[in-house]
Design an enzyme around this catalytic site. Structure first.
Site, PDB file in Angstrom:
ATOM      1  N   GLY A 209      47.795  40.033  41.331  1.00 39.96           N
ATOM      2  CA  GLY A 209      49.218  40.239  41.569  1.00 39.96           C
ATOM      3  C   GLY A 209      49.820  39.155  42.438  1.00 39.96           C
ATOM      4  O   GLY A 209      50.947  38.707  42.205  1.00 39.96           O
TER       5      GLY A 209
ATOM      6  N   GLU B  63      33.522  38.101  25.490  1.00 36.51           N
ATOM      7  CA  GLU B  63      33.083  37.498  26.755  1.00 36.51           C
ATOM      8  C   GLU B  63      31.681  37.987  27.118  1.00 36.51           C
ATOM      9  O   GLU B  63      30.819  37.197  27.529  1.00 36.51           O
ATOM     10  CB  GLU B  63      34.083  37.855  27.849  1.00 36.51           C
ATOM     11  N   TYR B  64      31.427  39.297  26.998  1.00 37.49           N
ATOM     12  CA  TYR B  64      30.105  39.844  27.295  1.00 37.49           C
ATOM     13  C   TYR B  64      29.040  39.151  26.451  1.00 37.49           C
ATOM     14  O   TYR B  64      27.979  38.764  26.943  1.00 37.49           O
ATOM     15  CB  TYR B  64      30.053  41.346  26.985  1.00 37.49           C
TER      16      TYR B  64
ATOM     17  N   ARG C 262      23.734  45.073  30.267  1.00 37.68           N
ATOM     18  CA  ARG C 262      24.392  45.374  31.549  1.00 37.68           C
ATOM     19  C   ARG C 262      23.929  46.729  32.090  1.00 37.68           C
ATOM     20  O   ARG C 262      23.583  46.863  33.263  1.00 37.68           O
ATOM     21  CB  ARG C 262      25.908  45.374  31.391  1.00 37.68           C
TER      22      ARG C 262
ATOM     23  N   LEU D 272      49.742  43.677  44.951  1.00 39.89           N
ATOM     24  CA  LEU D 272      49.583  42.311  45.454  1.00 39.89           C
ATOM     25  C   LEU D 272      48.132  41.976  45.768  1.00 39.89           C
ATOM     26  O   LEU D 272      47.845  41.286  46.751  1.00 39.89           O
ATOM     27  CB  LEU D 272      50.459  42.105  46.700  1.00 39.89           C
TER      28      LEU D 272
ATOM     29  N   LYS E  14      42.983  42.207  24.432  1.00 40.99           N
ATOM     30  CA  LYS E  14      42.245  41.887  25.659  1.00 40.99           C
ATOM     31  C   LYS E  14      40.913  42.633  25.704  1.00 40.99           C
ATOM     32  O   LYS E  14      39.904  42.106  26.187  1.00 40.99           O
ATOM     33  CB  LYS E  14      43.093  42.235  26.891  1.00 40.99           C
TER      34      LYS E  14
END
Length: 304
Positions: free
Chosen positions: A12, A176-177, A268, A8, A169
């Site tokens: 979550g 995305e990077y 990075r 959670l 994914k």
């Protein structure tokens, strides 16, 4: 539909809230008792352990894991062993390595769905993008939940067999990077170029009809609005990198050139070798701030 959520944290809890809002019945568990209590206040049925989640669900058990990738996923599956069978479904919504997802699908009796999840905390309002791998029947069984958690029916799909969801994914994160790096380099040139520009204005203008408009560009506008065109104290340090590393490793194995993704990953890693008080590269500072924009990750800052 009744199902359980184990884990959670930010993501979550979004799964729980969106499903409750859609009228589903949710049994919720986390090792943090306060998180369970908060979910119960929102309308979920609280559970005090992973076995208790399984006990509270009916014969057709549907369980969503939103725990950190790696050992916590295996530990949760170990606790579920003997409590679920081939008629039950477990969804792994974390950023697991696709190879681990393939192994888990082979080694567990339960129908295992690997679910790549994108959208960050913004998904609380908009919904996530869900990339799912695993048995088709299990995907169809979870479709009402996926409809609620995603942006809608168009926000999720079955990518293929076990592992394919987390594979897609993984590549998504590599892209995305590269996108973050590209925006960063463009704004670095504008920031250090021959005109004194309001970068918030540039980002807003680009994002209204320009070819390069995107949510990331909206987050650039947000960053400049909140930090200023010079990005204030945002440090030249970009955290993260696991999924980008996996993407580059897979590209090497498949002999597919990904120079932009590789360079973004290298930037990075390079950012972590700089002096924390050094203003450093503007492009990396913007990437640092963008991670907060979509994921609410902590923003490393330099001392003035």
């Amino acid at each position: 539909m009744e199902f359980g959520v184990i884990g959670l944290g930010r993501m979550g809890r979004i799964v729980v809230d969106r499903c409750l809002d859609a009228g589903h019945d949710v049994v919720a568990f986390d090792i943090d008792e306060d998180a369970v209590a908060d979910a119960a206040d929102a309308g979920a049925a609280p559970a005090d352990s992973i076995p208790d989640v399984a006990d509270q669900l009916g014969e057709a058990k549907r369980i969503w894991l939103m725990v950190p990738a790696g050992d916590p996923v295996d530990a949760a599956l170990d606790e579920l062993e003997g409590l679920v069978d081939e008629d039950d479904v477990v969804v792994d919504g974390g950023n697991s390595n696709f190879r681990d997802s393939m192994r888990r699908a082979e080694s567990t009796d339960v129908a295992y769905l690997d679910c790549g999840t994108s959208g960050g905390p913004a998904g609380a309002e908009l919904g996530f993008s869900l990339m799912v791998g695993g048995p088709e029947w299990a995907y169809e069984a979870m479709t009402p939940v996926f409809d609620a958690v995603a942006t809608g029916p168009d926000g999720h799909d079955r990518m293929g067999p076990a592992g394919s969801g987390h594979y897609v994914k993984m590549v998504h994160n590599g892209v995305e990077y590269a996108l973050m790096q590209t925006y960063g380099e463009g704004f670095e040139l504008l920031a250090n170029g021959r005109f004194d520009l309001d970068l918030e204005s540039v980002a807003r203008t680009w994002n209204n009809g320009a070819v390069i408009r995107s949510w990331l560009l909206e987050l650039c506008e947000e960053a400049f609005a909140e930090e200023g065109s010079d990005l204030g104290t945002v440090a030249d340090r970009v955290e993260g990198g696991s999924t980008g590393t996996w993407t580059v490793q897979e590209a090497l194995e498949q002999e597919v050139p990904v120079p932009l993704i590789y360079q973004a990953l290298a930037e990075r890693f390079s950012s972590r070798s700089t002096d924390g008080d050094d203003p450093g590269r503007f492009s990396r500072r913007l990437a640092n701030r963008l991670r907060y924009g979509f994921g609410r990750h902590e923003v490393p800052r330099r001392d003035d």
